[in-house]
Design an enzyme around this catalytic site. Structure first.
Site, PDB file in Angstrom:
ATOM      1  N   HIS A  98       2.619  -5.798   6.190  1.00 11.16           N
ATOM      2  CA  HIS A  98       2.483  -6.759   5.245  1.00 11.16           C
ATOM      3  C   HIS A  98       2.285  -8.199   5.730  1.00 11.16           C
ATOM      4  O   HIS A  98       1.537  -8.772   4.942  1.00 11.16           O
ATOM      5  CB  HIS A  98       3.475  -6.674   4.081  1.00 11.16           C
ATOM      6  CG  HIS A  98       2.954  -7.168   2.788  1.00 11.16           C
ATOM      7  ND1 HIS A  98       2.313  -8.365   2.630  1.00 11.16           N
ATOM      8  CD2 HIS A  98       3.290  -6.863   1.481  1.00 11.16           C
ATOM      9  CE1 HIS A  98       2.102  -8.498   1.194  1.00 11.16           C
ATOM     10  NE2 HIS A  98       2.605  -7.647   0.505  1.00 11.16           N
ATOM     11  N   ASP A 100     -17.215   1.964  -1.353  1.00 12.17           N
ATOM     12  CA  ASP A 100     -18.279   3.004  -1.339  1.00 12.17           C
ATOM     13  C   ASP A 100     -18.868   3.279   0.044  1.00 12.17           C
ATOM     14  O   ASP A 100     -19.417   2.654   0.484  1.00 12.17           O
ATOM     15  CB  ASP A 100     -19.318   2.879  -2.217  1.00 12.17           C
ATOM     16  CG  ASP A 100     -20.367   3.984  -2.454  1.00 12.17           C
ATOM     17  OD1 ASP A 100     -20.277   4.983  -1.723  1.00 12.17           O
ATOM     18  OD2 ASP A 100     -21.237   3.904  -2.938  1.00 12.17           O
TER      19      ASP A 100
END
Length: 460
Positions: A168, A402
């Site tokens: 993180h 995508d």
């Protein structure tokens, strides 16, 4: 069950920077000892295994390398000094020859079962998550650890899963989603032209690595580092067995409107009654009630907490560019006595508390970072509290990444299996204007939550 097909390292393309060192801001330092984030993105994919191996895998490797040209810190390591008597702080360092770990695998698991919304054994999802390489101690008294790892799993004739694990401290959801979306766009378009990337990615365009955009006149980074440097980095392992099930709950646009109308009917002057507010408030109340339903004994006056991270880029003064790569998170919090939260007005009370915190502190440029120098010491005050957190945000539409296979079929935040309870939140993958909530709970409690969640929507 997953079968390993290949493990490789992907470097940025040659000819780029020979070395890059990026310091950590106080926004980054606070996450140094936080568990890794594990996420999975599932896509429908019906081509053959041969086509996947011969065409898709080489394409993904090439595009990943091109993407890393813009995200060099991800190919490098977190370098963590161990001399606590020195003021030297950790850095993210890339040197020529560094690379990112990529695993290719094949699975015979039931793809349709994995991407369903029903309760599923949480343990099985770890077959598709890469493990971050272990922390290493070098000869000069530094620890080093790669900051991200990737895994691509084929379900022959049915689907593909892209899994990633990251530290993180390297970046928040805005940063990592930007990286994944850039990788997807380069894969689909077949190139990494800067103009195309900027036009297609919008706010998530080519990342800004310049740490000077984060202003720290109080020296909060030094305050945080004094606490953190007492603790060596540790290697994390998967929390198996989790003894949990995972399930997804959808709030459709009509459900969200109904919840908003209910809150505004009871509290007509309340502002910030957003889709986020009513969704997390409703889930929080159902979650706490589910504990009671399975015999969780709690005194009426015990405080229940709800915490959420907030992208502070546009909320601080001066604002930070939307495409800044790193962490730039503040937080919001609400606390309510148990008896009030599980009562008939619990949902409205929760919505009011969260909406007021957003209005008065989160969205107030004078207050969003007020007291930030005390964040590390404040953490100790909340050890052992009864709390629900939230991972992810519908603001960052990861499902839109995508790769040439269309919008993602399903997203899973596997790291909510951790010791503390948390919900994941994203745009619905099958309902326009809706939101999708993921939970990981013991089976009995998940059954209780599902019943309370469904009944509440019918009642409201």
């Amino acid at each position: 069950m997953a079968t390993l097909l290949e493990t490789c390292r992907i470097p940025p393309p040659s000819g780029g920077a020979a070395e890059l060192s990026v310091p950590l801001t106080f926004f980054d330092i606070r996450w140094l000892h936080f568990q890794p984030i594990y996420r999975l993105i599932f896509y429908d994919y019906h081509r053959s295994k041969e086509y996947f191996i011969e065409t898709i895998v080489p394409k993904l490797k090439e595009s990943l390398s091109l993407t890393l040209k813009h995200y060099l810190p991800l190919a490098g390591n977190l370098v963590y000094p161990l001399n606590i008597n020195d003021d030297e702080k950790p850095v993210f360092r890339y040197v020529a020859g560094d690379s990112i770990s990529l695993t290719i695998a094949e699975s015979s698991n039931d793809f349709d079962g994995l991407v369903g919304n029903h309760a599923r054994d949480a343990d099985q999802f770890y077959d598709f998550v890469p493990e971050l390489p272990p922390v290493k101690l070098d000869e000069s008294n530094y620890q080093t650890v790669p900051v991200i790892a990737l895994r691509i799993t084929l379900f022959p004739g049915r689907g593909i899963c892209i899994g990633y694990a990251y530290h993180h401290s390297i970046g928040d959801a805005s940063s990592i989603v930007g990286f994944i979306r850039a990788w997807a766009l380069i894969t689909k378009s077949g190139g990494d032209d800067d103009l195309i990337l900027t036009k297609q990615l919008g706010d998530s365009s080519l990342p800004i690595l310049d740490r000077s955009v984060i202003k720290d006149p109080l020296g909060i980074d030094t305050i945080f580092w004094k606490v953190m440097k007492q603790i060596p980095l540790k290697s994390w392992s998967f929390p198996l067995p989790t003894n949990r099930v995972r399930a997804t709950f959808n709030l459709h646009q009509a459900d969200i409107k109904k919840l908003k109308d209910l809150v505004l009917d009871k509290k007509p002057g309340l502002v910030q009654v957003s889709s986020f507010v009513v969704t997390v408030s409703y889930v929080w109340t159902c979650f706490v009630k589910s504990g009671d339903a399975v015999g969780d004994k709690v005194d009426d006056d015990v405080l229940e907490f709800f915490g959420f991270q907030v992208d502070a880029r546009s909320r601080i003064d001066p604002p930070v560019p939307a495409n800044y790569f790193g962490n730039c998170l503040s937080y919001g919090m609400a606390k309510i006595e148990h008896q009030r939260l599980v009562g008939d007005e619990g949902f409205v009370i929760a919505a009011e508390a969260i909406a007021e915190d957003i209005k008065n502190r989160v969205n107030n440029k004078d207050r969003v970072l007020k007291g930030a120098e005390n964040w590390m010491s404040d953490i100790m005050k909340y050890v052992g509290i009864r709390a629900l957190g939230v991972a992810g945000s519908p603001k960052f539409d990861l499902a839109s990444a995508d790769f040439g296979w269309g919008r993602a079929k399903k997203l899973e935040v596997v790291s909510i299996d951790g010791e503390k309870y948390a919900m994941s939140l994203c745009k619905s993958t099958d309902s326009e204007g809706g939101l999708e909530v993921g939970l990981s709970l013991p089976k009995e409690r998940m059954e209780a939550f599902a019943a309370i969640f469904a009944e509440g929507l019918r009642f409201y």
